[in-house]
Design a protein around this motif. Structure first.
Motif, PDB file in Angstrom:
ATOM      1  N   GLN A   1      14.682   5.526 -36.991  1.00 30.54           N
ATOM      2  CA  GLN A   1      14.035   5.620 -35.771  1.00 30.54           C
ATOM      3  C   GLN A   1      14.794   4.656 -34.900  1.00 30.54           C
ATOM      4  O   GLN A   1      15.010   3.594 -34.673  1.00 30.54           O
ATOM      5  CB  GLN A   1      12.519   5.092 -35.749  1.00 30.54           C
ATOM      6  N   ILE A   2      15.422   5.581 -33.815  1.00 29.02           N
ATOM      7  CA  ILE A   2      16.297   5.130 -32.620  1.00 29.02           C
ATOM      8  C   ILE A   2      15.630   4.580 -31.361  1.00 29.02           C
ATOM      9  O   ILE A   2      16.076   4.156 -30.609  1.00 29.02           O
ATOM     10  CB  ILE A   2      17.598   5.851 -32.559  1.00 29.02           C
ATOM     11  N   GLY A   3      14.092   5.095 -31.371  1.00 32.44           N
ATOM     12  CA  GLY A   3      13.506   4.883 -29.987  1.00 32.44           C
ATOM     13  C   GLY A   3      12.286   5.660 -30.106  1.00 32.44           C
ATOM     14  O   GLY A   3      12.007   6.328 -31.244  1.00 32.44           O
ATOM     15  N   THR A   4      11.698   5.679 -28.787  1.00 25.63           N
ATOM     16  CA  THR A   4      10.743   6.677 -28.546  1.00 25.63           C
ATOM     17  C   THR A   4      10.743   7.632 -27.195  1.00 25.63           C
ATOM     18  O   THR A   4      11.652   7.105 -26.498  1.00 25.63           O
ATOM     19  CB  THR A   4       9.290   5.674 -28.600  1.00 25.63           C
ATOM     20  N   ASP A   5      10.187   8.595 -27.211  1.00 28.40           N
ATOM     21  CA  ASP A   5      10.149   9.570 -26.197  1.00 28.40           C
ATOM     22  C   ASP A   5       9.052   9.233 -24.942  1.00 28.40           C
ATOM     23  O   ASP A   5       8.621   7.979 -25.165  1.00 28.40           O
ATOM     24  CB  ASP A   5      10.010  11.082 -26.586  1.00 28.40           C
ATOM     25  N   GLY A   6       9.059   9.750 -23.950  1.00 24.85           N
ATOM     26  CA  GLY A   6       8.257   9.338 -22.748  1.00 24.85           C
ATOM     27  C   GLY A   6       6.611   9.278 -23.097  1.00 24.85           C
ATOM     28  O   GLY A   6       6.076   8.659 -22.635  1.00 24.85           O
ATOM     29  N   SER A   7       6.486   9.987 -24.057  1.00 20.22           N
ATOM     30  CA  SER A   7       5.075   9.851 -24.752  1.00 20.22           C
ATOM     31  C   SER A   7       4.709   8.931 -25.687  1.00 20.22           C
ATOM     32  O   SER A   7       3.514   8.772 -26.346  1.00 20.22           O
ATOM     33  CB  SER A   7       4.607  11.107 -25.078  1.00 20.22           C
ATOM     34  N   GLY A   8       5.864   8.257 -26.346  1.00 16.36           N
ATOM     35  CA  GLY A   8       5.560   7.093 -27.286  1.00 16.36           C
ATOM     36  C   GLY A   8       5.933   7.994 -28.567  1.00 16.36           C
ATOM     37  O   GLY A   8       5.507   6.887 -29.434  1.00 16.36           O
ATOM     38  N   ASN A   9       6.227   8.699 -28.479  1.00 16.39           N
ATOM     39  CA  ASN A   9       6.450   9.445 -29.989  1.00 16.39           C
ATOM     40  C   ASN A   9       7.807   8.850 -30.459  1.00 16.39           C
ATOM     41  O   ASN A   9       8.856   8.973 -29.925  1.00 16.39           O
ATOM     42  CB  ASN A   9       6.321  10.903 -30.049  1.00 16.39           C
ATOM     43  N   PRO A  10       7.797   8.643 -31.727  1.00 17.94           N
ATOM     44  CA  PRO A  10       9.297   8.340 -32.301  1.00 17.94           C
ATOM     45  C   PRO A  10      10.253   9.198 -32.306  1.00 17.94           C
ATOM     46  O   PRO A  10      10.000  10.534 -32.587  1.00 17.94           O
ATOM     47  CB  PRO A  10       8.847   7.811 -33.902  1.00 17.94           C
ATOM     48  N   ILE A  11      11.489   8.793 -32.170  1.00 21.03           N
ATOM     49  CA  ILE A  11      12.684   9.538 -32.124  1.00 21.03           C
ATOM     50  C   ILE A  11      13.533   9.224 -33.371  1.00 21.03           C
ATOM     51  O   ILE A  11      13.948   7.929 -33.426  1.00 21.03           O
ATOM     52  CB  ILE A  11      13.426   9.560 -30.697  1.00 21.03           C
TER      53      ILE A  11
END
Length: 480
Positions: free
Chosen positions: A27-37
């Motif tokens: 997991q390299i981060g989260t999107d604007g909604s807080g969902n994992p990327i």
């Protein structure tokens, strides 16, 4: 058509499961909604892939949780270098298995750093496998599920001159233990293995112990180590002390039930320089000798049959009628055969595992007034000595004349546990002996003895309305 209404309560037990469409990855981060990327492309780094989640980290190892109502957690991770198993990659936070795979315990998943070996420039196919469990909403956790992902990482590592210290093994040490007792294997390993300090290479070393579960004796296991669920091996890592010793205290060998004997414990030692990735490994066969201990035997008495009686349960010696042997019941005045059911407390069936046997059993009638035992010559005795355990299933008892009720037998047994040692140095056999005493009892069923009537064979005549009936010379003689 008749109809009716039924009322009641239905209890639903909704069991937790790990989401089948979710996966593990970086997991390299989260999107604007807080969902994992999650990273789906190749990852390019210099000489190190940092998965600690820190400021300089690429990301973290995580599970793509599609179930927001409960926590789905990773309990263990195994990192395997699929196309570079022997290149010398190092996984900080992991335990080196020596075959290109590293176990990362749950508490160290946020410490993962993958370091390429010196001068490695190129890509590596890295499999990340995780054991995942749904903790559920009510504490009724799900079964553990293994999920995997493969990532491609491009490394460009520089040069550094670091080497792992050589492993030194003392093959004269024999591990000693006692039947049904955990063996403190870690204490013996402190005497068996260490790292050579002559070259001074041990400073950055990390030592791994690897034991293949499939090579253990059936029923044996290891405690105090992590388990690599992808290879079926126990693993443990420990730092190398300045004097070259390795503290593996807490590693225990759990023996099979009732095992006594010897075997060779196959282990692998892996010493890794966690800076350069240089490794040394040694396969060792540790001799293990387990001394026997006699377990408490048991006796479960049963009646085999009663002999010497006719169809009316009368002694054939008196009635002259044919004998009718009755199975499973002890009757008054009959010759009773008993099965004392002597059972040793050890489940092992061979001397190589430790074989328990009765070497002598003394059976004594507690109260001679109840009857006598029958010895091998047919004599009535109060006590017999048996040295062949098979004879315990055919012990004969003759009740005292007309006796019925409880018969108590006193038992005194000598038990031997013999173990054969054929794979380790030392004595070829070892025995343990014990003397145990106890008692058992059985019931003899009463039988009505035959009654003999003695008197006149002339009919007795009396008149109607007489005040008494004169029987004359009429007597009854019961049996004894």
């Amino acid at each position: 058509m008749a109809t009716g209404q039924v009322t009641g309560t239905i209890t639903l037990d909704i069991r937790a499961v790990v989401e089948p469409d979710a996966g593990i990855g970086v997991q390299i981060g989260t999107d604007g909604s807080g969902n994992p990327i999650f990273e789906d492309n190749e990852i390019t780094v210099d000489g190190e892939l940092d998965l600690t989640g820190g400021p300089d980290s690429v990301g973290i190892v995580a599970f793509e949780d599609f179930d927001p109502s409960s926590d789905e957690v990773i309990t263990n991770v195994v990192i395997t270098f699929l196309d570079q198993p022997n290149a010398g990659f190092v996984v900080i936070g992991g335990i080196n298995n020596g075959d290109g795979s590293w176990v990362v315990p749950a508490g160290d998943i946020d410490q993962i750093r993958i370091i390429a070996p010196p001068n490695f420039v190129g890509s590596a196919q890295i499999e990340i496998a995780g054991e995942v469990q749904d903790l559920s909403d009510d504490g009724d956790t799900s079964a553990i599920v293994i999920v995997t992902d493969v990532i491609t990482v491009n490394f460009s590592q520089g040069d550094f001159n670091k080497f792992a210290g050589e492993i030194v093994v003392d093959d004269s040490v024999v591990v000693l233990g006692t039947e049904d007792t955990q063996v403190e294997l870690g204490d013996y390993l402190l005497q068996i293995v260490q790292v050579d300090t002559a070259s001074g290479d041990q400073g950055d070393d990390e030592f791994s112990l690897v034991i293949d579960a499939s090579l253990l004796p059936p029923g044996a296991s290891i405690s105090g180590m992590e388990f690599n669920f992808t290879t079926g091996q126990y693993q443990l890592k420990a730092p190398v002390n300045p004097d070259g010793t390795v503290d593996l205290t807490g590693v225990t060998l759990n023996l099979p039930q009732d095992f006594a004997g010897d075997f060779l414990l196959e282990v692998r030692y892996v010493n890794t320089d966690i800076v350069s990735g240089d490794t040394n490994q040694v396969t060792d066969s540790i001799p293990v000798r387990i001394s026997p201990v006699v377990d408490t035997p048991s006796s479960n008495i049963s009646v085999v049959d009663t002999q010497g009686l006719d169809a009316n349960r009368q002694p054939v010696s008196e009635s002259g009628e044919p004998e009718v042997i009755v199975s499973g019941t002890a009757y008054e005045d009959g010759l009773i055969t008993l099965d004392l059911g002597g059972v040793v407390g050890d489940i092992s069936t061979t001397e190589e595992e430790g074989l328990e046997t009765f070497t002598q059993v003394i059976i004594t009638v507690a109260d001679p007034a109840t009857g006598s035992l029958v010895d091998a010559d047919g004599n009535l005795v109060n006590s017999i000595t048996i040295t062949d355990a098979s004879q315990l299933s055919a012990v004969q008892f003759q009740p005292a004349e007309d006796y019925s009720g409880t018969v108590e037998l006193l038992l005194n047994a000598d038990v031997q546990d013999l173990a054969v040692f054929d794979e380790t140095p030392g004595a070829a056999t070892e025995t343990d002996t014990a003397n145990v005493s106890g008692s058992t009892s059985f019931e003899i069923i009463a039988v009505n003895d035959q009654v003999e009537f003695i008197g006149t064979d002339v009919p007795i005549v009396q008149f109607e309305d007489s005040s008494e009936i004169i029987l004359g010379d009429f007597r009854c003689r019961p049996g004894y």
